[in-house]
Design a protein around this motif. Structure first.
Motif, PDB file in Angstrom:
ATOM      1  N   ASN A  23     -44.784  14.403  24.202  1.00 48.01           N
ATOM      2  CA  ASN A  23     -45.772  15.033  25.084  1.00 48.01           C
ATOM      3  C   ASN A  23     -46.390  13.978  25.994  1.00 48.01           C
ATOM      4  O   ASN A  23     -46.869  12.949  25.525  1.00 48.01           O
ATOM      5  N   ARG A  24     -46.342  14.237  27.280  1.00 50.72           N
ATOM      6  CA  ARG A  24     -46.850  13.308  28.304  1.00 50.72           C
ATOM      7  C   ARG A  24     -46.180  11.939  28.138  1.00 50.72           C
ATOM      8  O   ARG A  24     -46.849  10.921  27.874  1.00 50.72           O
ATOM      9  N   VAL A  25     -44.872  11.943  28.348  1.00 48.01           N
ATOM     10  CA  VAL A  25     -44.066  10.725  28.203  1.00 48.01           C
ATOM     11  C   VAL A  25     -43.319  10.461  29.507  1.00 48.01           C
ATOM     12  O   VAL A  25     -42.820  11.389  30.144  1.00 48.01           O
ATOM     13  N   GLN A  26     -43.236   9.178  29.888  1.00 48.95           N
ATOM     14  CA  GLN A  26     -42.491   8.791  31.077  1.00 48.95           C
ATOM     15  C   GLN A  26     -41.449   7.737  30.721  1.00 48.95           C
ATOM     16  O   GLN A  26     -41.752   6.759  30.038  1.00 48.95           O
ATOM     17  N   PHE A  27     -40.229   7.981  31.196  1.00 50.71           N
ATOM     18  CA  PHE A  27     -39.158   6.994  31.119  1.00 50.71           C
ATOM     19  C   PHE A  27     -38.849   6.567  32.550  1.00 50.71           C
ATOM     20  O   PHE A  27     -38.312   7.350  33.331  1.00 50.71           O
ATOM     21  N   LYS A  28     -39.202   5.349  32.913  1.00 53.28           N
ATOM     22  CA  LYS A  28     -39.017   4.874  34.283  1.00 53.28           C
ATOM     23  C   LYS A  28     -38.005   3.733  34.318  1.00 53.28           C
ATOM     24  O   LYS A  28     -38.189   2.705  33.652  1.00 53.28           O
ATOM     25  N   ASN A  29     -36.942   3.940  35.088  1.00 56.77           N
ATOM     26  CA  ASN A  29     -35.907   2.907  35.226  1.00 56.77           C
ATOM     27  C   ASN A  29     -35.413   2.424  33.865  1.00 56.77           C
ATOM     28  O   ASN A  29     -35.227   1.233  33.640  1.00 56.77           O
ATOM     29  N   CYS A  30     -35.212   3.362  32.967  1.00 49.23           N
ATOM     30  CA  CYS A  30     -34.796   3.020  31.602  1.00 49.23           C
ATOM     31  C   CYS A  30     -33.306   3.260  31.391  1.00 49.23           C
ATOM     32  O   CYS A  30     -32.681   4.082  32.065  1.00 49.23           O
ATOM     33  N   LYS A  31     -32.762   2.543  30.423  1.00 50.41           N
ATOM     34  CA  LYS A  31     -31.387   2.761  29.991  1.00 50.41           C
ATOM     35  C   LYS A  31     -31.434   3.654  28.754  1.00 50.41           C
ATOM     36  O   LYS A  31     -31.999   3.272  27.728  1.00 50.41           O
ATOM     37  N   LEU A  32     -30.833   4.838  28.882  1.00 58.07           N
ATOM     38  CA  LEU A  32     -30.854   5.825  27.800  1.00 58.07           C
ATOM     39  C   LEU A  32     -29.427   6.252  27.444  1.00 58.07           C
ATOM     40  O   LEU A  32     -29.191   7.396  27.060  1.00 58.07           O
ATOM     41  N   THR A  33     -28.500   5.336  27.536  1.00 56.27           N
ATOM     42  CA  THR A  33     -27.099   5.642  27.252  1.00 56.27           C
ATOM     43  C   THR A  33     -26.933   6.054  25.791  1.00 56.27           C
ATOM     44  O   THR A  33     -27.255   5.299  24.881  1.00 56.27           O
ATOM     45  N   GLY A  34     -26.436   7.268  25.585  1.00 58.16           N
ATOM     46  CA  GLY A  34     -26.208   7.746  24.224  1.00 58.16           C
ATOM     47  C   GLY A  34     -27.466   8.095  23.447  1.00 58.16           C
ATOM     48  O   GLY A  34     -27.406   8.383  22.256  1.00 58.16           O
ATOM     49  N   THR A  35     -28.608   8.099  24.094  1.00 59.15           N
ATOM     50  CA  THR A  35     -29.864   8.420  23.404  1.00 59.15           C
ATOM     51  C   THR A  35     -29.892   9.904  23.047  1.00 59.15           C
ATOM     52  O   THR A  35     -29.473  10.752  23.819  1.00 59.15           O
ATOM     53  N   SER A  36     -30.396  10.216  21.851  1.00 58.51           N
ATOM     54  CA  SER A  36     -30.324  11.575  21.329  1.00 58.51           C
ATOM     55  C   SER A  36     -31.699  12.221  21.231  1.00 58.51           C
ATOM     56  O   SER A  36     -32.644  11.628  20.695  1.00 58.51           O
ATOM     57  N   PHE A  37     -31.783  13.459  21.754  1.00 54.00           N
ATOM     58  CA  PHE A  37     -33.006  14.266  21.687  1.00 54.00           C
ATOM     59  C   PHE A  37     -32.670  15.656  21.142  1.00 54.00           C
ATOM     60  O   PHE A  37     -33.181  16.664  21.612  1.00 54.00           O
ATOM     61  N   ILE A  38     -31.798  15.732  20.161  1.00 46.49           N
ATOM     62  CA  ILE A  38     -31.338  17.021  19.646  1.00 46.49           C
ATOM     63  C   ILE A  38     -32.489  17.768  18.969  1.00 46.49           C
ATOM     64  O   ILE A  38     -33.222  17.203  18.155  1.00 46.49           O
ATOM     65  N   GLU A  39     -32.653  19.045  19.332  1.00 40.93           N
ATOM     66  CA  GLU A  39     -33.700  19.908  18.775  1.00 40.93           C
ATOM     67  C   GLU A  39     -35.085  19.269  18.887  1.00 40.93           C
ATOM     68  O   GLU A  39     -35.935  19.392  18.003  1.00 40.93           O
ATOM     69  N   THR A  40     -35.306  18.596  20.002  1.00 39.86           N
ATOM     70  CA  THR A  40     -36.579  17.926  20.248  1.00 39.86           C
ATOM     71  C   THR A  40     -37.420  18.749  21.221  1.00 39.86           C
ATOM     72  O   THR A  40     -36.894  19.403  22.122  1.00 39.86           O
ATOM     73  N   ASN A  41     -38.720  18.734  21.039  1.00 39.34           N
ATOM     74  CA  ASN A  41     -39.655  19.405  21.941  1.00 39.34           C
ATOM     75  C   ASN A  41     -40.179  18.389  22.955  1.00 39.34           C
ATOM     76  O   ASN A  41     -40.825  17.405  22.572  1.00 39.34           O
ATOM     77  N   LEU A  42     -39.885  18.637  24.233  1.00 42.37           N
ATOM     78  CA  LEU A  42     -40.343  17.761  25.299  1.00 42.37           C
ATOM     79  C   LEU A  42     -41.263  18.536  26.228  1.00 42.37           C
ATOM     80  O   LEU A  42     -40.878  19.580  26.769  1.00 42.37           O
ATOM     81  N   LYS A  43     -42.467  18.023  26.409  1.00 44.12           N
ATOM     82  CA  LYS A  43     -43.431  18.675  27.287  1.00 44.12           C
ATOM     83  C   LYS A  43     -44.068  17.634  28.206  1.00 44.12           C
ATOM     84  O   LYS A  43     -44.531  16.586  27.740  1.00 44.12           O
ATOM     85  N   ASP A  44     -44.084  17.930  29.503  1.00 44.08           N
ATOM     86  CA  ASP A  44     -44.616  16.994  30.501  1.00 44.08           C
ATOM     87  C   ASP A  44     -43.956  15.628  30.356  1.00 44.08           C
ATOM     88  O   ASP A  44     -44.619  14.600  30.147  1.00 44.08           O
ATOM     89  N   VAL A  45     -42.626  15.630  30.481  1.00 46.83           N
ATOM     90  CA  VAL A  45     -41.832  14.409  30.343  1.00 46.83           C
ATOM     91  C   VAL A  45     -41.117  14.115  31.654  1.00 46.83           C
ATOM     92  O   VAL A  45     -40.517  15.007  32.260  1.00 46.83           O
ATOM     93  N   LEU A  46     -41.178  12.867  32.082  1.00 48.68           N
ATOM     94  CA  LEU A  46     -40.527  12.416  33.307  1.00 48.68           C
ATOM     95  C   LEU A  46     -39.409  11.433  32.981  1.00 48.68           C
ATOM     96  O   LEU A  46     -39.620  10.464  32.244  1.00 48.68           O
TER      97      LEU A  46
END
Length: 207
Positions: free
Chosen positions: A86-109
């Motif tokens: 909740n209220r999370v920002q990923f800026k210029n990040c490397k997310l290769t293979g990163t997993s968010f399975i069955e995750t709740n994301l709210k107000d995420v950039l």
């Protein structure tokens, strides 16, 4: 789209080591890499700003993220499955293979992130923006989209089947080779060139 930004008014600069001693990551700014292999699990990152951090030596497990910014961080292959962001920002990040399975994301950039092979299957996304990201071969299978925006994002060969959405706009994105089903196409907003790529799913041939 207007996202609620992380609340980071009272953060102080510290280190991973200090946070681990207290087993608490709250209202902190960390810009130095941890020096030894570490597992951080069963915690909440609350009011954290991580800057230029390579998480290669860190295994993140069972973490909720609230009011967190990752700026120029490497979070490749990290696991955020079944968690709450909740209220999370990923800026210029490397997310290769990163997993968010069955995750709740709210107000995420996700802003200018490299997220090839990332997995958001069966996730719940509310008020989430992907801005100029590379999400080639990422999976959104069975994801639930509400108030989602994709801007100039690479979705080539991504999995977009069984999506739950209302009027998802992909008109500025690259979607060549992306996998859709008929249910996912319903209400989808695309441009003229993309229509040529998707028409085969309807069993129509262009002569």
């Amino acid at each position: 789209m207007k996202l609620v930004a992380p609340k980071l008014s009272y953060i102080e600069k510290t280190s991973f080591e200090e946070c681990l001693k207290k087993m608490k990551f709250q209202d902190v700014h960390i810009d130095q890499n941890i020096q030894q292999r570490t597992i951080i699990q069963d915690l909440t990152f609350d009011g954290c700003f991580f800057e230029n951090i390579d998480f290669t030596k860190v295994s993140l497990k069972h973490l909720d993220l609230i009011d967190v910014t990752f700026d120029k961080c490497d979070l490749s292959n990290q696991n955020f499955d079944h968690q709450y962001l909740n209220r999370v920002q990923f800026k210029n990040c490397k997310l290769t293979g990163t997993s968010f399975i069955e995750t709740n994301l709210k107000d995420v950039l996700f802003d200018h992130c490299q997220g090839r092979y990332s997995n958001l299957s069966s996730s719940q996304l509310l008020n989430v923006m992907f801005d100029h990201c590379d999400l080639q071969e990422a999976s959104f299978y069975d994801a639930n989209f509400k108030k989602i925006q994709f801007n100039e994002t690479n979705l080539i060969q991504s999995e977009l089947a069984s999506l739950h959405h209302k009027g998802l706009d992909l008109s500025t994105c690259q979607i060549q080779g992306a996998m859709f089903d008929l249910a996912s196409l319903k209400g989808l907003i695309i441009n003229d060139f993309q229509a040529v790529d998707l028409i085969g799913i309807l069993g129509v041939k262009v002569k």
